[in-house]
Scaffold this motif. Structure first.
Motif: not given
Length: 403
Positions: A102-124
């Motif tokens: 759970l504490t692995l850098p850049r692999q958080g649950l928030g990353n899955a949230a971003i991947a689920a709904v972020a547009d291309d600019e936000q994902f970049a």
């Protein structure tokens, strides 16, 4: 049709994850269990390696990130993509240690949230940042629709006010995905998710929680006081669609619940494997040719645990497989989370009980795994909430009709 064997293209990734669990996580697992809130410096180099794995193999995630479904023209045939690779590799990592995973850098649950709904600019902008997830508040837990944190539009910015608790990696992460309402008079339809970067004025980590388990992972309480963020940090559609209601922001859970289920599968497997080893040393043999009714009590219990674990694993793989193939998987995501969370709790605590003082003492990791597993039946929606969701999907009833 789903194939019950692990896809060949992911076997190298799964083997690498198992090596990390064995060689990196297990040796320091007890150290960070005893030193809660100490940052596991051993993970920094590992995170860089995993970033390279992600960048070098597009579409194959090494952790709980890059879970976005495929876009563009639909490809022919069955797809095994980032959802499948994530649950397979994360189960192996959690076989080593849930808290460290759970504490692995850049692999958080928030990353899955971003991947689920972020547009291309936000994902970049945010796809390679470490993102935590902030949903729970002092006034509510499981009812995510009861969000009281507000986000008021002011020109090209939103002003966020409120408090979030139990934010996994809330202190260490580069940014936090915050659930807030843009208009509380409109109810759950007005709840949106926003990315707030670490260091933004008005955002403050006020305390770190002491916990039963996953002590290697920091769990923070965060306040937002007139915290201004760019309007472009809103994830998804800024318009409030009363007809669509809560569905947009809830899409996040369709990605993260199988991820949590994979964590439960990993720690449950660790307990089964170690229990089998210890029983063998105690001259308790397991002979699968013996009929269940003729087996000893210990053998029968272990066989049942193995069967329950396999059922949880297959439900999790199905939920991930459906996401990879563009199928709605809300029911299956909740089923996998409910089954895996409950099963992990039963197995890890049951293994401690089977082995008596041998399982209860700190000389063995079994007692730690039983503590770590409890959270996996709570966060991302409790057992009771998952059962409600499944019932609503099966019966075709709304949340108002079936509470």
């Amino acid at each position: 049709m789903i194939n019950l064997e692990n896809p060949k293209k992911f076997r190298a990734l799964v083997n690498q994850a198992h090596q990390v669990a064995t060689s990196v996580f297990r040796p320091v697992s007890r150290k960070y269990d005893r030193s809660e809130h100490d940052y596991p410096v051993e993970l920094d180099m590992l995170a860089s390696i995993m970033d390279g794995m992600n960048d070098g193999t597009p579409g194959v995630g090494a952790g709980a990130g890059k879970l976005k479904q495929e876009t563009g023209p639909k490809r022919e045939g069955v797809q095994n993509g980032t959802n499948m690779s994530t649950v397979l590799s994360l189960a192996e990592l959690c076989w080593g240690d849930v808290g460290l995973s759970l504490t692995l850098p850049r692999q958080g649950l928030g990353n899955a949230a971003i991947a689920a709904v972020a547009d291309d600019e936000q994902f970049a902008r945010f796809g390679h940042k470490w993102a935590a997830m902030a949903i729970t508040e002092p006034g509510f837990g499981s009812d995510s629709a009861a969000v009281r944190t507000t986000a008021v539009r002011d020109g090209d910015e939103y002003i966020i006010n409120g408090e979030k608790i139990y934010v996994t990696s809330g202190e260490r992460a580069d940014c936090v995905v915050v659930w807030a309402s843009v208009d509380r008079s409109l109810g759950r339809a007005a709840i949106k998710s926003f990315i707030v970067e670490k260091g933004t004025p008005g955002m403050e980590v006020v305390r770190l929680e002491k916990k039963l388990g996953i002590k290697a992972s920091d769990t923070a309480a965060i306040t937002f006081t007139d915290c201004r963020i760019p309007a472009s940090n809103l994830l998804g559609d800024p318009e409030v669609n009363v007809e669509k209601g809560f569905a947009g922001v809830m899409q996040t859970f369709d990605n993260t619940r199988p991820v949590v289920a994979a964590m439960a599968i990993g720690v449950a497997k660790a307990s089964i494997d170690r229990t089998r080893e210890l029983l063998k040393k105690l001259k308790v043999k397991t002979d699968y040719r013996t009929p269940y009714k003729l087996a000893s009590q210990l053998e029968a219990k272990l066989y049942r645990y193995e069967a329950e674990w396999e059922a949880a694993r297959l439900l999790t793989l199905k939920a991930a497989w459906m996401a990879d193939n563009g199928m709605p998987n809300s029911k299956e995501a909740s089923m996998s989370k409910a089954k895996a969370g409950r099963t992990a709790n039963e197995i890890t605590l049951g293994c401690v009980e089977m082995l008596g003082m041998l399982g209860y003492g700190e000389d063995e990791m079994l007692e730690k795994w039983s503590r770590d597993s409890k959270i996996l039946d709570i966060f991302e929606g409790t057992q009771q909430i998952q059962q409600l969701i499944v019932a609503r999907r099966l019966l075709g009833k709304s949340s108002a009709e079936l509470k």
